[in-house]
Design a protein around this motif. Structure first.
Motif, PDB file in Angstrom:
ATOM      1  N   ALA A  74       0.787   7.960  11.362  1.00  0.00           N
ATOM      2  CA  ALA A  74       0.965   7.732  12.657  1.00  0.00           C
ATOM      3  C   ALA A  74      -0.211   7.352  13.485  1.00  0.00           C
ATOM      4  CB  ALA A  74       1.246   9.279  13.113  1.00  0.00           C
ATOM      5  N   ARG A  75      -1.318   7.530  13.186  1.00  0.00           N
ATOM      6  CA  ARG A  75      -2.616   7.077  13.935  1.00  0.00           C
ATOM      7  C   ARG A  75      -2.555   5.673  13.915  1.00  0.00           C
ATOM      8  NH1 ARG A  75      -6.268  11.565  10.822  1.00  0.00           N
ATOM      9  NH2 ARG A  75      -4.630  10.651   9.203  1.00  0.00           N
ATOM     10  N   THR A  76      -2.504   5.061  12.576  1.00  0.00           N
ATOM     11  CA  THR A  76      -2.494   3.629  12.342  1.00  0.00           C
ATOM     12  C   THR A  76      -1.363   2.949  13.140  1.00  0.00           C
ATOM     13  OG1 THR A  76      -3.353   3.767  10.049  1.00  0.00           O
ATOM     14  CG2 THR A  76      -2.247   1.921  10.791  1.00  0.00           C
TER      15      THR A  76
ATOM     16  N   ALA B 206       6.091   5.987  16.836  1.00  0.00           N
ATOM     17  CA  ALA B 206       4.885   5.476  17.017  1.00  0.00           C
ATOM     18  C   ALA B 206       5.130   4.216  17.821  1.00  0.00           C
ATOM     19  CB  ALA B 206       4.328   4.801  15.691  1.00  0.00           C
ATOM     20  N   ALA B 207       6.337   3.340  17.989  1.00  0.00           N
ATOM     21  CA  ALA B 207       6.601   2.437  18.653  1.00  0.00           C
ATOM     22  C   ALA B 207       6.452   2.778  19.913  1.00  0.00           C
ATOM     23  CB  ALA B 207       7.712   1.438  18.260  1.00  0.00           C
TER      24      ALA B 207
ATOM     25  N   LEU C  58       0.794  -1.228  -0.044  1.00  0.00           N
ATOM     26  CA  LEU C  58       0.034   0.014  -0.047  1.00  0.00           C
ATOM     27  C   LEU C  58       0.881   1.100  -0.079  1.00  0.00           C
ATOM     28  CD1 LEU C  58      -2.471  -1.035   2.716  1.00  0.00           C
ATOM     29  CD2 LEU C  58      -2.568  -1.447   0.169  1.00  0.00           C
ATOM     30  N   GLY C  59       0.174   2.401  -0.061  1.00  0.00           N
ATOM     31  CA  GLY C  59       0.835   3.623   0.017  1.00  0.00           C
ATOM     32  C   GLY C  59       1.459   4.004   1.205  1.00  0.00           C
ATOM     33  N   CYS C  60       2.423   4.822   1.265  1.00  0.00           N
ATOM     34  CA  CYS C  60       2.992   5.382   2.366  1.00  0.00           C
ATOM     35  C   CYS C  60       1.873   6.231   3.418  1.00  0.00           C
ATOM     36  CB  CYS C  60       4.239   6.218   2.315  1.00  0.00           C
ATOM     37  SG  CYS C  60       5.748   5.290   1.675  1.00  0.00           S
ATOM     38  N   GLU C  61       0.976   6.770   2.691  1.00  0.00           N
ATOM     39  CA  GLU C  61       0.013   7.328   3.551  1.00  0.00           C
ATOM     40  C   GLU C  61      -0.864   6.403   4.629  1.00  0.00           C
ATOM     41  OE1 GLU C  61      -2.338   6.060  -0.048  1.00  0.00           O
ATOM     42  OE2 GLU C  61      -0.436   6.776   0.286  1.00  0.00           O
TER      43      GLU C  61
END
Length: 418
Positions: free
Chosen positions: A283-285, A329-330, A275-278
């Motif tokens: 960040a939310r994902t 994120a981690a 998939l795309g980098c979006e």
């Protein structure tokens, strides 16, 4: 009306002053770049934006374009040094997540160039193993040039575009470049340490390189692992064949880069999503991924935990890539861990990669607040909940033994100024 073009005519569709997007990943449109470099008069006053990165892609020579052309990109490499000094190459200090926002809010292209598979029965052309930023660039482009390449594997879970969307078509047949890496004893030791930090059922980001390849082998005995990464390589296949993956999870990346065997296998691996980098760097994902473990590399780490990923001995050699997005994120995800892995030394053991403090020849790509654990072949420095003093001692403890006394002495002098 579509215009079919031969490979030696690709640059003819350009007009002076146009803005062009050239993707990186594993499917760089080499035929387009080759024609542009062979006939530099067609690049007059062009503004090219690209995500071509060192180590994966075949770079192109900016200096072979017309002197008025300006190329902007996310990564630096030694071959671009003169072009940067002359203002012909512009390095953009952005993470992948930041570049997503830039494309959404600031970019407008006259043309985007991309490689796709031949259309299927429904007229859909797959982006195959290399999606990256293309979904965003396509939305921001007035025209699209599609290089139809039968060597590009059709991956069921990859982004596709309708054949009717393309304004210009060129049929090529170019094998995808392969990405391979070797291993050594220090790398295997690092991978072994990291494997001990990863629980069954974790969601893992680990990119490309020696450590990720060795880590995949070290994780073959794990179970229920989930991959959510920017780059995926042959480790994906190794883990799947070892029974280490959760096959009910959509294992996701923006690029699959590896061997020809991997490309063929990935076209049949239905749990794979490209998939795309979006999506992959959102960040939310990422923050919502439970037990999300991000494993990234660094060129050097100082005793505060600051990480330099971009400068080697004062020279810009790379870019931040997606590491800042995944590391932050981690750190924030439930039970997540941000891990930095690096060899303790370089130049055949003569220089330490653990340093007292990043100096004016280095750059802080990851701040100290974005790192949980640092791993070398000598062990693991656990920085979670540690004070400034405790962090420094933990990092000294994983430096190569010959450098520990000097690091301790340097730290004591630093402490006198704190």
């Amino acid at each position: 009306m579509k215009r079919h073009i031969r490979a030696e005519q690709l640059a003819d569709i350009l007009s002076p002053g146009e803005s062009v997007y050239v993707p990186g990943g594993i499917a760089v449109p080499l035929a387009f770049l080759a024609d542009l470099q062979a006939r530099p008069e067609h690049s007059r006053d062009l503004r090219l934006l690209t995500s071509i990165a060192p180590g994966i892609d075949t770079p192109f020579d900016v200096e072979r374009l017309d002197p008025s052309a300006i190329v902007s990109g996310l990564f630096m490499q030694p071959s671009l040094r003169n072009a940067q000094r002359a203002g012909r190459y512009r390095l953009l200090p952005m993470s992948y997540g930041g570049f997503v926002r830039h494309l959404r809010e600031c970019a407008e292209f006259d043309l985007s160039v991309l490689q796709v598979s031949p259309p299927d029965a429904n007229g859909q052309c797959s982006l195959g193993p290399s999606v990256e930023f293309l979904p965003l660039a396509v939305r921001r482009s007035r025209r699209l040039l599609a290089l139809i390449n039968p060597s590009l594997p059709r991956i069921p879970g990859a982004v596709s575009l309708p054949y009717e969307r393309f304004d210009h078509i060129c049929e090529i047949d170019t094998p995808l470049p392969e990405y391979r890496t070797d291993s050594d004893e220090p790398t295997r030791a690092i991978a072994g340490h990291i494997a001990g930090l990863i629980a069954d059922g974790s969601t893992l980001q680990m990119g490309l390189g020696k450590v990720p390849s060795a880590l995949a082998r070290a994780l073959r005995g794990h179970r229920g692992l989930r991959l959510f990464s920017g780059m995926l390589s042959d480790g994906l296949r190794e883990l799947a064949e070892a029974g280490a993956l959760d096959l009910d999870f959509a294992h996701t990346g923006c690029v699959v880069a590896g061997s020809r065997e991997l490309y063929a296998w990935s076209s049949e691996f239905t749990p794979l999503r490209v998939l795309g980098c979006e999506v992959t760097h959102d960040a939310r994902t990422l923050v919502g991924l439970e037990r999300f473990v991000a494993v990234n590399s660094a060129l050097e780490v100082d005793l505060f935990g600051q990480c330099n990923l971009e400068h080697a001995e004062g020279r810009a050699v790379s870019g931040a890539g997606g590491a800042p997005d995944f590391a932050r994120a981690a750190r924030l995800a439930p039970a997540g861990r941000s891990i930095i892995a690096l060899n303790a030394t370089y130049k055949r053991g003569s220089v330490s990669r653990i340093v007292p403090c990043l100096d004016d020849l280095s750059i802080t790509s990851l701040s100290r607040i974005d790192v949980d654990l640092v791993v070398t072949e000598f062990g693991v420095a656990d920085l979670r909940g540690a004070s400034v003093q405790q962090r420094a001692q933990a990092l000294i403890g994983i430096a190569a033994p010959d450098f520990r006394p000097a690091l301790q002495e340097a730290w004591e002098k630093i402490c006198q100024r704190l």
